[in-house]
Scaffold this motif. Sequence first.
Motif, PDB file in Angstrom:
ATOM      1  N   HIS A  62      82.881  32.408  43.561  1.00 62.10           N
ATOM      2  CA  HIS A  62      81.566  33.013  43.738  1.00 62.10           C
ATOM      3  C   HIS A  62      81.056  33.511  42.399  1.00 62.10           C
ATOM      4  CE1 HIS A  62      82.150  32.832  48.086  1.00 62.10           C
ATOM      5  NE2 HIS A  62      83.340  33.398  47.913  1.00 62.10           N
ATOM      6  N   TRP A  63      79.797  33.228  42.146  1.00 67.05           N
ATOM      7  CA  TRP A  63      79.185  33.585  40.868  1.00 67.05           C
ATOM      8  C   TRP A  63      78.007  34.525  41.107  1.00 67.05           C
ATOM      9  CZ3 TRP A  63      81.472  31.852  36.429  1.00 67.05           C
ATOM     10  CH2 TRP A  63      82.323  30.746  36.531  1.00 67.05           C
ATOM     11  N   ASP A  64      77.789  35.362  40.122  1.00 64.29           N
ATOM     12  CA  ASP A  64      76.582  36.193  40.065  1.00 64.29           C
ATOM     13  C   ASP A  64      75.673  35.630  38.979  1.00 64.29           C
ATOM     14  OD1 ASP A  64      77.256  37.988  42.075  1.00 64.29           O
ATOM     15  OD2 ASP A  64      78.452  39.205  40.690  1.00 64.29           O
ATOM     16  N   TYR A  65      74.372  35.520  39.294  1.00 59.88           N
ATOM     17  CA  TYR A  65      73.415  34.888  38.378  1.00 59.88           C
ATOM     18  C   TYR A  65      72.327  35.872  37.974  1.00 59.88           C
ATOM     19  CZ  TYR A  65      75.541  30.555  40.048  1.00 59.88           C
ATOM     20  OH  TYR A  65      76.431  29.566  40.367  1.00 59.88           O
ATOM     21  N   ARG A  66      71.857  35.713  36.763  1.00 53.35           N
ATOM     22  CA  ARG A  66      70.690  36.436  36.289  1.00 53.35           C
ATOM     23  C   ARG A  66      69.696  35.403  35.753  1.00 53.35           C
ATOM     24  NH1 ARG A  66      72.534  38.958  32.264  1.00 53.35           N
ATOM     25  NH2 ARG A  66      71.303  38.100  30.567  1.00 53.35           N
ATOM     26  N   ILE A  67      68.702  35.069  36.579  1.00 52.63           N
ATOM     27  CA  ILE A  67      67.751  34.002  36.252  1.00 52.63           C
ATOM     28  C   ILE A  67      66.647  34.568  35.379  1.00 52.63           C
ATOM     29  CG2 ILE A  67      66.169  32.291  37.225  1.00 52.63           C
ATOM     30  CD1 ILE A  67      67.878  32.347  39.762  1.00 52.63           C
ATOM     31  N   ARG A  68      66.347  33.857  34.303  1.00 50.46           N
ATOM     32  CA  ARG A  68      65.395  34.349  33.316  1.00 50.46           C
ATOM     33  C   ARG A  68      63.963  33.919  33.606  1.00 50.46           C
ATOM     34  NH1 ARG A  68      66.096  31.444  28.841  1.00 50.46           N
ATOM     35  NH2 ARG A  68      66.671  29.715  30.186  1.00 50.46           N
ATOM     36  N   ALA A  69      63.761  32.971  34.509  1.00 48.62           N
ATOM     37  CA  ALA A  69      62.454  32.332  34.684  1.00 48.62           C
ATOM     38  C   ALA A  69      61.602  32.987  35.755  1.00 48.62           C
ATOM     39  CB  ALA A  69      62.642  30.854  35.018  1.00 48.62           C
ATOM     40  N   GLY A  70      61.837  34.268  36.044  1.00 52.04           N
ATOM     41  CA  GLY A  70      60.993  34.972  36.986  1.00 52.04           C
ATOM     42  C   GLY A  70      61.405  34.815  38.431  1.00 52.04           C
ATOM     43  N   LEU A  71      62.339  33.919  38.721  1.00 54.71           N
ATOM     44  CA  LEU A  71      62.798  33.699  40.086  1.00 54.71           C
ATOM     45  C   LEU A  71      64.079  34.500  40.350  1.00 54.71           C
ATOM     46  CD1 LEU A  71      62.374  29.813  40.296  1.00 54.71           C
ATOM     47  CD2 LEU A  71      60.859  31.515  41.312  1.00 54.71           C
ATOM     48  N   ARG A  72      64.289  34.837  41.585  1.00 57.67           N
ATOM     49  CA  ARG A  72      65.557  35.444  41.982  1.00 57.67           C
ATOM     50  C   ARG A  72      66.595  34.380  42.317  1.00 57.67           C
ATOM     51  NH1 ARG A  72      63.554  40.362  46.043  1.00 57.67           N
ATOM     52  NH2 ARG A  72      62.505  41.615  44.436  1.00 57.67           N
ATOM     53  N   TYR A  73      66.134  33.261  42.842  1.00 58.50           N
ATOM     54  CA  TYR A  73      67.022  32.167  43.214  1.00 58.50           C
ATOM     55  C   TYR A  73      66.369  30.856  42.768  1.00 58.50           C
ATOM     56  CZ  TYR A  73      68.451  35.888  46.411  1.00 58.50           C
ATOM     57  OH  TYR A  73      68.823  37.088  46.938  1.00 58.50           O
ATOM     58  N   ASN A  74      67.159  29.979  42.168  1.00 55.72           N
ATOM     59  CA  ASN A  74      66.671  28.643  41.848  1.00 55.72           C
ATOM     60  C   ASN A  74      67.710  27.615  42.274  1.00 55.72           C
ATOM     61  OD1 ASN A  74      68.642  28.810  39.881  1.00 55.72           O
ATOM     62  ND2 ASN A  74      67.278  28.377  38.165  1.00 55.72           N
ATOM     63  N   VAL A  75      67.518  26.372  41.898  1.00 58.93           N
ATOM     64  CA  VAL A  75      68.399  25.297  42.357  1.00 58.93           C
ATOM     65  C   VAL A  75      69.819  25.501  41.837  1.00 58.93           C
ATOM     66  CG1 VAL A  75      68.794  22.800  42.250  1.00 58.93           C
ATOM     67  CG2 VAL A  75      66.474  23.685  42.527  1.00 58.93           C
ATOM     68  N   VAL A  76      69.970  25.977  40.608  1.00 56.77           N
ATOM     69  CA  VAL A  76      71.304  26.176  40.025  1.00 56.77           C
ATOM     70  C   VAL A  76      72.081  27.235  40.799  1.00 56.77           C
ATOM     71  CG1 VAL A  76      72.554  26.796  37.933  1.00 56.77           C
ATOM     72  CG2 VAL A  76      70.450  25.464  37.767  1.00 56.77           C
ATOM     73  N   SER A  77      71.433  28.342  41.085  1.00 58.60           N
ATOM     74  CA  SER A  77      72.122  29.412  41.815  1.00 58.60           C
ATOM     75  C   SER A  77      72.303  29.073  43.296  1.00 58.60           C
ATOM     76  CB  SER A  77      71.337  30.713  41.678  1.00 58.60           C
ATOM     77  OG  SER A  77      70.050  30.603  42.268  1.00 58.60           O
TER      78      SER A  77
END
Length: 627
Positions: free
Chosen positions: A142-157
């Motif tokens: 399980h990974w925790d993500y911090r997306i830089r592009a203004g989204l909370r969730y994207n395809v990678v996460s």
Amino acid sequence: MATHCRRQDPPPEENGSVLPAAPLPPTPTSPSNPPPPLDYDGCVLPALGGLGGTWQRRLLLLTWLPALFIGFSQFSDNFLLDLPDYRCRGDNGSHHQHPPSSATTASPLSPPPPPRELLHLNDSGQGPALPNSSRDDCKCEHWDYRIRAGLRYNVVSKWDLVCGSAWKVHIAKFSLVVGLIVGYLVLGCIADWVGRRLVLLFSIIFILIFGLSVALSVNVTMFSTLRFFEGFCLAGVILSLYALRIELCPPGSRFMVTMVASFIAMAGQFLMPGLAALCKDWQVLQAIIICPFILMLPYWCIFPESLRWLMATQQFEASKKLILHVVCKNRMHTESDIKGLMPELEKELARRPKKVCIVKVVGTRNLWKNIVVLCVNSLTGVGIHHCFARSMMDPEMKIMTILHNFYADYYTMAGIALASCLAMCPVVGFLGRRGGLLLFMILTALASLLQLGLLNLIGKYSQNPDSGMSDTVKDKFSTAFSIVGMFASHAVGSLSVFFCAEITPTVIRGGGLGLVLASAGFGMLTAPIMELHNQKGYFLHHVIFACCTLICIICILLLPESRNQNLPDSIPDGEKYTRQPLLPHKKGEQPLLLTSSELKDYSGLHDSAAMTDGVLENVTANGMKST
């Protein structure tokens, strides 16, 4: 109507050839010798009001509005597939964090970064190392993500596309571009066969189906497959609108009308970060990007076929109905405003429709060369654009060296593209299509060669402590050359597409546009291919494209100038587009290649040549007269 509505162009001649002294006597019209086609730019379009009519202005507006939706779709990958910062969820968050390959600083809308000691350093201790599936760092469930592009969730996460699955991100980017390429090639030929309108309408319907299906994807394989078909349909929308826009305008307005559409598409690029920040989730963002195409469904009722294409393909019955419809919409007086046009059109009704495929260009003498040159220019301009963008990244740290911020870097790229389009307007207006393309290609070549050669020299001097050179100076020069190169290469790519749309005949304009846009798509593939190979071969790619710029500079000189020229409608019309000197010859100076009007002054040569031939007919090989 007088014969001024017929094309009166002279037959194409070879460079240096001499025209006959007297015009040939006219031959009667017959099915094997049809009359010259109607002059659309010189007769039909002015009779319908040019761009001054209400009907023409409405259609022009309808071709501009979708450019905003196209801008959203073209730049969606920057947000849907952006690689975020990530770390393993176990060990109370004390596991190593892996920054993305493009930047290490989070966006203003992202959570604050973790302590610096959590960053994993490479073996030299100089920067963050990229994750490797063979390392223990990637043994995490399980990974925790911090997306830089203004989204909370994207395809990678969504599907944990990191470490050993990171290559799937590049395949997803690859699929959209490949869909665009295939769509340009296939739908361009179809647009020449069934018309621009049908291609546009069916592309709109299917982009709604596939685009909304992307938001409902259950795995990355389904996502990539649907993105291919979304790109395929998006290509049909882009190509058909481009052709309709060009064929709707008179010669003096084509470039500015096209640039307005480019500015509207750039507005979509500038608005994308705000749209992503409002949506928060990638599925919502994908749906918001696609749903505006629903507004184009009424085009089925209100958007007609291209009148120029109907007349060029000899569909005169449909052309007559559309002309009467335009006269009615513009509230024109049929008897006074189009007097003489309808009788000429009535003469053509007996002719059967004649449609042409792009493969016919192979048998031409000049046209195929012009298209190939512009395809190479498009490929080089778009391909080297990514090389310049990659040069703005430090080769070891793999981070942007301008502002170290996602939004700042994104808007820097968009600002360079906007400045390039703004500069194209006065340059092309003053130098013409060929002169402007040549100037921007020279700037691209200079920026590329200086970056490859001069920076290598600065790098050698920077190793000497007494030289006064440092890596900071090298980075500043690299950034400056990259900005100039991106500025010029963007103009090269855009101008190559527009140039090809002007010199390609109407009967195969869809196929010609498809070829040059597909060439630009192959240049776009440079980015995901290099990322898939972890930036290996980047320097070789840059060297190859730099050499191509030098070849393109020479080839551009062979192109004709299309500024203020009527669009060619048939392949013979396109063959008459031959190159002219860049600078007009001075008064009284004898040019190397004479024009048709100047060749009339040498008509006496024909008489003397004819007399000589008559004398030589009675002379044998040994010089004796025959009895």
